[in-house]
Design a protein around this motif. Structure first.
Motif, PDB file in Angstrom:
ATOM      1  N   PRO A 180       0.826  -1.282   0.024  1.00 16.92           N
ATOM      2  CA  PRO A 180      -0.017  -0.073  -0.018  1.00 16.92           C
ATOM      3  C   PRO A 180       0.891   1.378  -0.080  1.00 16.92           C
ATOM      4  CG  PRO A 180      -0.071  -0.875   2.198  1.00 16.92           C
ATOM      5  CD  PRO A 180       0.831  -1.999   1.133  1.00 16.92           C
ATOM      6  N   LEU A 181       0.676   2.233  -0.816  1.00 20.77           N
ATOM      7  CA  LEU A 181       1.099   3.469  -0.944  1.00 20.77           C
ATOM      8  C   LEU A 181       0.236   4.518  -0.513  1.00 20.77           C
ATOM      9  CD1 LEU A 181       3.237   2.594  -4.216  1.00 20.77           C
ATOM     10  CD2 LEU A 181       3.893   2.335  -2.317  1.00 20.77           C
ATOM     11  N   LEU A 182       0.691   5.512  -0.077  1.00 19.95           N
ATOM     12  CA  LEU A 182       0.085   6.544   0.337  1.00 19.95           C
ATOM     13  C   LEU A 182       0.016   7.816  -0.618  1.00 19.95           C
ATOM     14  CD1 LEU A 182       1.361   7.045   3.938  1.00 19.95           C
ATOM     15  CD2 LEU A 182      -0.482   5.756   3.202  1.00 19.95           C
ATOM     16  N   PRO A 183      -1.488   8.117  -1.101  1.00 19.67           N
ATOM     17  CA  PRO A 183      -1.638   9.246  -2.000  1.00 19.67           C
ATOM     18  C   PRO A 183      -0.882  10.752  -1.478  1.00 19.67           C
ATOM     19  CG  PRO A 183      -3.630   8.115  -1.270  1.00 19.67           C
ATOM     20  CD  PRO A 183      -2.541   7.815  -0.319  1.00 19.67           C
ATOM     21  N   LEU A 184      -0.390  11.376  -2.298  1.00 22.35           N
ATOM     22  CA  LEU A 184       0.173  12.713  -2.221  1.00 22.35           C
ATOM     23  C   LEU A 184      -0.815  13.896  -2.643  1.00 22.35           C
ATOM     24  CD1 LEU A 184       3.951  12.105  -3.114  1.00 22.35           C
ATOM     25  CD2 LEU A 184       2.935  12.212  -0.651  1.00 22.35           C
ATOM     26  N   ASP A 185      -1.818  13.726  -3.503  1.00 19.29           N
ATOM     27  CA  ASP A 185      -2.440  14.640  -4.363  1.00 19.29           C
ATOM     28  C   ASP A 185      -3.777  14.038  -4.475  1.00 19.29           C
ATOM     29  OD1 ASP A 185      -1.798  13.293  -6.531  1.00 19.29           O
ATOM     30  OD2 ASP A 185      -0.184  14.578  -7.116  1.00 19.29           O
ATOM     31  N   GLY A 186      -4.548  14.862  -5.294  1.00 19.42           N
ATOM     32  CA  GLY A 186      -5.825  14.407  -5.661  1.00 19.42           C
ATOM     33  C   GLY A 186      -5.932  13.409  -6.904  1.00 19.42           C
TER      34      GLY A 186
END
Length: 576
Positions: free
Chosen positions: A345-351
């Motif tokens: 799982p990777l964490l979102p940085l933007d929309g």
């Protein structure tokens, strides 16, 4: 000719008019203001004085104002119970203010001593105000409206006329009329006394009781609340125990036994987005299909959790709060043995869900020399990659996914016993893999592609399968229903106390010195308002039709027939 008189007297009775003072009393349940007297010496005297001050309405309003002002720093300053990371950042950025804020409890406003003191004092003050006013109001409901003052002309709204009807007939007609208009009315002596507008005091008391309910509900919710977050990848599950949460915070009286027993599995996550126009990339559908069970032996059930449509189990609500991607990564050593295979799982940085994270191989890997070693990869994921722009995804959906991997080897630092984030790579004891030119190994991979590590260290494969993950928040907020009910009751109670006017009407019918019946009508409201004269004029007009005016001895009967209905005007103070 019949005569109609109006009066515009002072709204306050004369000092010697005790009868009017009794008639105008108790139009509210507000406690009478006694003349200020110094308390007698001694503990009991001071305690009595302090209690009277605490239960006064002015002190309750002051405490309510202080409570509102006290909540301001709780909204502007980071709170430990909400976000400890922001509190730590604030401490680093404000080394001078942070110790002062600590002493004042500004990082824990809602659990600080001073805020709790204001909260408790307000609670006690409201109870001390409400209990005596409630008993007083109950006594008023059980009683009857007071009798008519001797001189009705002193009341703010007043009218009179003469009639040939008998006094008993006038009083009976007035009693029936007032009851029809929903007045509480009764005969007392030669007059009818009536009162209306009790809902004003009901609303006033309901408002204050609702405040107590809200304060109790908020306090209960803060003491027993719990809130935890969990990231779940498609195909994985969650059980409602403390060890399963990624982060968890709760009230001071919360215990693990308060957790509702349930579990669920994330079957599938669906997200759709606007493909064009000014709202391009805006989510249209976010939903998580899950199967869940309640209790140890509960049967599986299926449901869908959407944004703002949580799953309710007992006192807990499961909210869908976030979403991202989890690429499936396979890592092999130099001999081709699989040492790692999992969805990361990777964490979102933007929309547009440009995401970052870390891949850690902690056990099972041996380098080309056969030595045990750990691997680490800094990952940067773009769901929609556009050539020439490797810094951000151009769309949140998986249109052209690319993952960028930066490879390291050495010691991840996980064996030292110091906690670290699974999404960050501690590079202190790591060395970067270097290519033939001595540059850091870093490659873009598309689904199905692999990256070879230098010197036969192994390979990294970006599998074609890309899973999605959903972030869930499990919140337990006891007392929220009571808080909502108290808020609604406070609104309706305040509206009733502001827009309903409590008023009294008296109708006196007595035989005059010349044998003709004299009718007097007067009204009194708790506050000066045009409503009382208007209502009295309406009542007088209806009663005049049933007991029409009688001619004076010196008047022409023809003029009497043309006499108008009685009119009532407010006192001068009311007109202003």
């Amino acid at each position: 000719m019949s005569e109609t008189k109006t009066s515009a007297p002072d709204s306050t009775p004369a000092a010697g008019d005790e009868d009017l003072g009794a008639a105008g009393s108790q139009l509210s349940t507000a406690p009478a203001e006694d003349a200020p007297n110094l308390p007698s010496l001694g503990v009991i005297g001071w305690a009595r004085w302090f209690w009277r001050q605490l239960t006064s309405m002015r002190v309750a309003l002051l405490l309510l104002l202080l409570l509102s002002l006290g909540a301001i720093p709780g909204s502007l300053i980071p709170q430990t119970g909400i976000d400890e990371t922001k509190v730590a950042e604030f401490r680093k950025a404000h080394e001078t203010l942070a110790p002062i804020y600590d002493k004042l409890g500004l990082f824990n406003v809602y659990s600080s001593v001073w805020f709790s003191a204001i909260y408790i004092l307000l609670f006690v003050s409201l109870i001390g105000c409400i209990v005596p006013r409630t008993w007083q109001f109950v006594g008023q409901l059980r009683g009857r409206p007071p009798g008519a003052p001797k001189r009705l002309t002193r009341l703010p709204a007043y009218t009179t006329w003469r009639t040939d009807a008998e006094p008993e007939q006038v009083r009976e007609a007035a009693l029936a009329l007032l009851k029809k208009r929903r007045f509480r009315a009764h005969l007392t002596g030669d007059a009818v006394a009536a009162e209306k507008g009790y809902l004003r005091e009901v609303g006033n008391l309901a408002f204050h009781i609702a405040l107590i309910v809200m304060l109790t509900a908020f306090a209960w919710g803060q003491l027993f609340k719990s809130e935890g977050n969990k990231l779940v990848v498609e195909g994985d599950g969650f059980s409602n125990t403390l060890t399963q949460y990624d982060d968890f915070k709760s009230g001071s009286l919360f215990t693990q036994d308060d957790l509702d027993p349930f579990s669920f599995n994330l079957k599938n996550f669906t997200g759709t987005y606007e493909a064009s126009g000014p709202n391009k990339g805006t989510p249209r559908i976010y939903k998580a299909d899950i199967s869940y069970s309640v209790g140890a032996d509960g049967k599986d059930a299926k449901t869908t959790i959407k944004v703002n449509e949580p799953l309710e189990i007992g006192d807990s609500k499961v909210y869908l709060v976030s979403h991202g991607y989890a690429p499936v990564i396979t890592i092999r050593d130099g001999k081709g043995n699989i040492v790692y295979r999992d969805a990361v799982p990777l964490l979102p940085l933007d929309g547009n869900v440009t995401s970052t994270g870390a891949i850690k191989v902690m056990d099972g890997y041996r380098n080309a020399k056969g030595e045990r070693e750990q691997l680490g990869f800094q990952a940067f994921f773009l769901p929609t990659y556009v050539k020439g722009n490797e810094l951000a995804s151009q769309f949140p959906a998986l249109l052209n996914p690319v993952i960028n991997l930066e490879a390291y080897h050495g010691d991840l630092g996980v064996d030292a016993g110091i906690p670290q984030s699974v999404y960050q790579l501690n590079k202190k004891n790591l060395k970067g893999f270097k290519d033939a030119k001595g540059a850091q190994v870093r490659e873009n991979l598309k689904p199905g592609e692999s990256m070879k590590l230098p010197n036969g260290a192994g390979t990294v494969t970006f599998e074609k399968e890309i899973k999605e993950w959903a972030g869930f928040q499990v919140a337990r907020q006891p007392g929220s229903g009571w808080a909502l009910a108290g808020s609604l009751a406070a609104i309706f109670g305040l509206a009733a106390s502001l827009f309903i006017q409590r008023r009294r009407v008296w109708v006196r019918a007595a035989t005059g010195s010349d044998g003709v019946t004299v009718v007097e009508m007067a009204g009194l409201g708790r506050s000066e308002s045009a409503k009382v004269p208007e209502e009295l004029g309406d009542l007088a007009g209806i009663l005049y039709e049933q007991a029409p005016g009688a001619p004076d001895a010196e008047d022409d009967p023809a003029e009497s027939e043309a006499s108008p209905d009685p009119q009532v005007v407010p006192a001068e103070g009311a007109e202003k």
